[in-house]
Every structure is written in C-alpha cells, then in structure tokens.
Write a protein that holds these residues in place. Sequence first.
Motif, PDB file in Angstrom:
ATOM      1  N   ALA A   1       0.699  -1.326   0.064  1.00 32.67           N
ATOM      2  CA  ALA A   1      -0.149  -0.123  -0.090  1.00 32.67           C
ATOM      3  C   ALA A   1       0.882   1.136  -0.207  1.00 32.67           C
ATOM      4  O   ALA A   1       0.571   2.221  -0.678  1.00 32.67           O
ATOM      5  N   SER A   2       1.903   1.378   1.011  1.00 30.67           N
ATOM      6  CA  SER A   2       2.962   2.339   0.737  1.00 30.67           C
ATOM      7  C   SER A   2       3.459   2.671  -0.457  1.00 30.67           C
ATOM      8  O   SER A   2       3.739   3.855  -1.046  1.00 30.67           O
ATOM      9  N   LEU A   3       4.103   1.642  -1.040  1.00 25.42           N
ATOM     10  CA  LEU A   3       4.566   1.852  -2.423  1.00 25.42           C
ATOM     11  C   LEU A   3       3.608   1.979  -3.495  1.00 25.42           C
ATOM     12  O   LEU A   3       4.084   2.976  -4.317  1.00 25.42           O
TER      13      LEU A   3
ATOM     14  N   ALA B   1      -8.349   1.720   2.263  1.00 20.43           N
ATOM     15  CA  ALA B   1      -9.246   2.421   1.472  1.00 20.43           C
ATOM     16  C   ALA B   1      -9.071   3.734   1.213  1.00 20.43           C
ATOM     17  O   ALA B   1      -8.957   4.327   0.199  1.00 20.43           O
ATOM     18  N   VAL B   2      -8.518   4.444   2.402  1.00 21.63           N
ATOM     19  CA  VAL B   2      -8.092   5.881   2.402  1.00 21.63           C
ATOM     20  C   VAL B   2      -6.991   6.147   1.441  1.00 21.63           C
ATOM     21  O   VAL B   2      -6.789   7.086   0.568  1.00 21.63           O
ATOM     22  N   VAL B   3      -5.768   4.951   1.417  1.00 23.11           N
ATOM     23  CA  VAL B   3      -4.642   5.168   0.649  1.00 23.11           C
ATOM     24  C   VAL B   3      -5.130   4.897  -0.808  1.00 23.11           C
ATOM     25  O   VAL B   3      -4.619   5.709  -1.750  1.00 23.11           O
ATOM     26  N   THR B   4      -6.031   4.135  -0.901  1.00 17.33           N
ATOM     27  CA  THR B   4      -6.428   3.836  -2.533  1.00 17.33           C
ATOM     28  C   THR B   4      -7.223   5.084  -2.990  1.00 17.33           C
ATOM     29  O   THR B   4      -6.856   5.305  -4.058  1.00 17.33           O
ATOM     30  N   VAL B   5      -7.801   5.580  -2.243  1.00 18.06           N
ATOM     31  CA  VAL B   5      -8.686   6.799  -2.891  1.00 18.06           C
ATOM     32  C   VAL B   5      -7.753   7.829  -3.067  1.00 18.06           C
ATOM     33  O   VAL B   5      -7.709   8.551  -4.212  1.00 18.06           O
TER      34      VAL B   5
END
Length: 199
Positions: free
Chosen positions: A7-9, A91-95
Amino acid sequence: MVRNKSASLGLLSSLAASLCCFTPLVAALGGVSGVASTFSWIEPARPYLIGSSVLLLGLAWFQRLRPVKRDDCGCEVSKKQSILQSNGFLAVVTVLAVLLMTFPSYAHVFYAKKKPVEAVATTPTASLKEVEFAVKGMGCASCEPEVESAVGKLAGIQNVKASAVKKNTVVQFDPTKTTIEDIRNAINSTGYTVQNVKR
C-alpha cells in the motif's frame, strides 16, 4: 506487513506519477514557481508508475481480503491489528492514490479562469501580432492552464494557447499594450522556460 509495504509503495508510485503535474500548482501557491518544471522529466515514466501503483494496491487488497488462516481446531488465527493495517486505512490510501493518478484530468479547476478577451481596436494603427514561444518543461495538459493564466493577465492579450504536446505557447496580442519580452517574462514566471521565439 507485506500488505502495508504494498500500500505504501502504491501510494508513493501514484505520487511520483503525478508529481510533474501538481508541482506547478504547489509551487505557485507557495510562491516558488521556479521549481515548477523540476519534475517534468518524470512525465515519460507516468504510465509505468500508474501501472505499478495499480499492481501494488491490488496486491495490498488481495492480501487484505484473502481468506483468514485457521489453526488445527478450525479457529481463526487473529492478531491485534493497528489502524495502519485496517481496511479503512487501505481504502483511504487507495482513494488518495486514485486522486493523485487522475490529477491531470481535473487540474484546470485549481487555476485562475481566463479573463475575458478585451476588445482590440482594428484600426490601421493597432494591428495584432502573433508570436510562438517554444517552452521547455511543460509535461502534461495540467501545465497549460498555468501558462495561459499568467500570460492572460497581461494587457493587450487577444488570445493565448499553450500546448504541452507541441511544447509551445502561441500568443496573439496588441503590440501597443504589451511586448514580447513581457510575455516571455510571464511564461518564465510559471517555472517553465522560453527557449525560442518565432515571430
């Protein structure tokens, strides 16, 4: 742990993919427009960065939603999860990643609207002049409104059209109200650089 790294990458890759597009906006807001074209070299890698973002975020979601491990008695093996490991955080990271990747499509919203074109007298003494400026540093369509807005603020500008594809800006203006040097300075103030002037 791998899920958090994915997710971070993915988020970092999304940020890098749009860095050349939103840097001019951030630089203009911060008053340091000279750094606007610093990341224009990233533009050719944009499709690959977007692809890697999608793959990394997909991997993070796959790892998050895969079936839960069970022990010998059939009970779920669960560990206490931090907020960084939750579905909500992913979900926040994805958005945020999607917003970063799609920034060029809505970047024009953040730039000043073009001022209405002023009426230029069509008398023999006041004829319009059209000049093409070769501009270095414009990487994508989100660069165009910034240049057009800066030039459009000058007096006597009849029409201005910046093109990131052609790497130029074509300006139609009244030479009695502004000069080529004024227009060059307006373009350079955005952080992009005028390399050549075709009269």
